[in-house]
Design a protein around this motif. Sequence first.
Motif, PDB file in Angstrom:
ATOM      1  N   ARG A 160    -109.093 -40.585  -5.926  1.00  0.00           N
ATOM      2  CA  ARG A 160    -109.277 -40.658  -4.485  1.00  0.00           C
ATOM      3  C   ARG A 160    -108.209 -41.563  -3.896  1.00  0.00           C
ATOM      4  N   TYR A 161    -107.541 -41.056  -2.858  1.00  0.00           N
ATOM      5  CA  TYR A 161    -106.672 -41.885  -2.035  1.00  0.00           C
ATOM      6  C   TYR A 161    -107.483 -42.223  -0.788  1.00  0.00           C
ATOM      7  N   SER A 162    -107.424 -43.466  -0.339  1.00  0.00           N
ATOM      8  CA  SER A 162    -108.173 -43.835   0.862  1.00  0.00           C
ATOM      9  C   SER A 162    -107.368 -44.798   1.718  1.00  0.00           C
ATOM     10  N   ALA A 163    -107.625 -44.702   3.020  1.00  0.00           N
ATOM     11  CA  ALA A 163    -106.994 -45.601   3.988  1.00  0.00           C
ATOM     12  C   ALA A 163    -108.059 -46.017   4.989  1.00  0.00           C
ATOM     13  N   THR A 164    -108.133 -47.311   5.249  1.00  0.00           N
ATOM     14  CA  THR A 164    -109.119 -47.843   6.190  1.00  0.00           C
ATOM     15  C   THR A 164    -108.400 -48.407   7.402  1.00  0.00           C
ATOM     16  N   LEU A 165    -108.893 -48.035   8.564  1.00  0.00           N
ATOM     17  CA  LEU A 165    -108.337 -48.505   9.829  1.00  0.00           C
ATOM     18  C   LEU A 165    -109.491 -48.743  10.784  1.00  0.00           C
ATOM     19  N   ASP A 166    -109.513 -49.898  11.423  1.00  0.00           N
ATOM     20  CA  ASP A 166    -110.563 -50.242  12.388  1.00  0.00           C
ATOM     21  C   ASP A 166    -111.964 -50.068  11.808  1.00  0.00           C
ATOM     22  N   GLY A 167    -112.119 -50.368  10.509  1.00  0.00           N
ATOM     23  CA  GLY A 167    -113.423 -50.296   9.873  1.00  0.00           C
ATOM     24  C   GLY A 167    -113.864 -48.900   9.451  1.00  0.00           C
ATOM     25  N   HIS A 168    -113.012 -47.897   9.603  1.00  0.00           N
ATOM     26  CA  HIS A 168    -113.337 -46.526   9.220  1.00  0.00           C
ATOM     27  C   HIS A 168    -112.364 -46.078   8.134  1.00  0.00           C
ATOM     28  N   THR A 169    -112.862 -45.282   7.193  1.00  0.00           N
ATOM     29  CA  THR A 169    -112.050 -44.869   6.051  1.00  0.00           C
ATOM     30  C   THR A 169    -111.855 -43.370   5.995  1.00  0.00           C
ATOM     31  N   GLY A 170    -110.602 -42.975   5.841  1.00  0.00           N
ATOM     32  CA  GLY A 170    -110.258 -41.579   5.587  1.00  0.00           C
ATOM     33  C   GLY A 170    -109.964 -41.446   4.104  1.00  0.00           C
ATOM     34  N   GLU A 171    -110.191 -40.250   3.553  1.00  0.00           N
ATOM     35  CA  GLU A 171    -109.981 -40.083   2.123  1.00  0.00           C
ATOM     36  C   GLU A 171    -109.409 -38.716   1.784  1.00  0.00           C
TER      37      GLU A 171
ATOM     38  N   HIS B   6    -110.140 -32.091  -1.261  1.00  0.00           N
ATOM     39  CA  HIS B   6    -110.840 -32.506  -0.038  1.00  0.00           C
ATOM     40  C   HIS B   6    -110.029 -33.570   0.698  1.00  0.00           C
ATOM     41  N   THR B   7    -110.002 -33.439   2.012  1.00  0.00           N
ATOM     42  CA  THR B   7    -109.475 -34.493   2.877  1.00  0.00           C
ATOM     43  C   THR B   7    -110.512 -34.701   3.972  1.00  0.00           C
ATOM     44  N   GLY B   8    -110.927 -35.934   4.155  1.00  0.00           N
ATOM     45  CA  GLY B   8    -111.914 -36.252   5.180  1.00  0.00           C
ATOM     46  C   GLY B   8    -111.456 -37.425   6.019  1.00  0.00           C
ATOM     47  N   VAL B   9    -111.446 -37.219   7.319  1.00  0.00           N
ATOM     48  CA  VAL B   9    -111.064 -38.277   8.254  1.00  0.00           C
ATOM     49  C   VAL B   9    -112.160 -38.356   9.309  1.00  0.00           C
ATOM     50  N   PRO B  10    -112.810 -39.516   9.464  1.00  0.00           N
ATOM     51  CA  PRO B  10    -113.865 -39.629  10.466  1.00  0.00           C
ATOM     52  C   PRO B  10    -113.329 -39.421  11.882  1.00  0.00           C
ATOM     53  N   ASP B  11    -114.214 -38.970  12.746  1.00  0.00           N
ATOM     54  CA  ASP B  11    -113.829 -38.715  14.151  1.00  0.00           C
ATOM     55  C   ASP B  11    -113.127 -39.904  14.781  1.00  0.00           C
ATOM     56  N   GLU B  12    -113.548 -41.118  14.421  1.00  0.00           N
ATOM     57  CA  GLU B  12    -112.964 -42.330  15.013  1.00  0.00           C
ATOM     58  C   GLU B  12    -111.480 -42.481  14.675  1.00  0.00           C
ATOM     59  N   LEU B  13    -111.031 -41.823  13.616  1.00  0.00           N
ATOM     60  CA  LEU B  13    -109.634 -41.948  13.200  1.00  0.00           C
ATOM     61  C   LEU B  13    -108.804 -40.702  13.494  1.00  0.00           C
ATOM     62  N   ARG B  14    -109.408 -39.671  14.024  1.00  0.00           N
ATOM     63  CA  ARG B  14    -108.661 -38.437  14.282  1.00  0.00           C
ATOM     64  C   ARG B  14    -107.531 -38.695  15.278  1.00  0.00           C
ATOM     65  N   GLY B  15    -106.403 -38.075  15.002  1.00  0.00           N
ATOM     66  CA  GLY B  15    -105.247 -38.222  15.873  1.00  0.00           C
ATOM     67  C   GLY B  15    -104.427 -39.475  15.614  1.00  0.00           C
ATOM     68  N   LYS B  16    -104.783 -40.234  14.594  1.00  0.00           N
ATOM     69  CA  LYS B  16    -104.055 -41.474  14.291  1.00  0.00           C
ATOM     70  C   LYS B  16    -103.133 -41.341  13.086  1.00  0.00           C
ATOM     71  N   GLY B  17    -103.005 -40.126  12.553  1.00  0.00           N
ATOM     72  CA  GLY B  17    -102.071 -39.892  11.460  1.00  0.00           C
ATOM     73  C   GLY B  17    -102.582 -40.253  10.084  1.00  0.00           C
ATOM     74  N   ILE B  18    -103.877 -40.487   9.946  1.00  0.00           N
ATOM     75  CA  ILE B  18    -104.432 -40.878   8.653  1.00  0.00           C
ATOM     76  C   ILE B  18    -104.298 -39.739   7.642  1.00  0.00           C
TER      77      ILE B  18
END
Length: 93
Positions: free
Chosen positions: A13-24, A39-51
């Motif tokens: 798993r690769y993961s990146a956390t920004l503003d308390g939310h994690t994309g993977e 699988h790639t999952g990015v929470p709505d809070e991080l959408r559009g931020k290039g995660i």
Amino acid sequence: MDIKNEETGSHGRYSATLDGHTGEMTYSRASPTLIIIDHTGVPDELRGKGIGQALAQNAVDAARKGGWKIIPLCPFMRAQAQRHPDWQDVIQG
């Protein structure tokens, strides 16, 4: 952006956390020279931020460095691979 890699057995798993939310981005190691990104999952809070893009680029960079190929089963990764002809050296299938 700090991207972490966790690998247990044949799963990773690769993961990146920004503003308390994690994309993977998750993957399975099919062999020492082949990974399957499933699988790639990015929470709505991080959408559009290039995660998602950063995770995909990280996977490509890791494949180049490690000398392996990527099978992009995940629809997001498959779409990114099609958008980036310069990634074809590490994309299989």
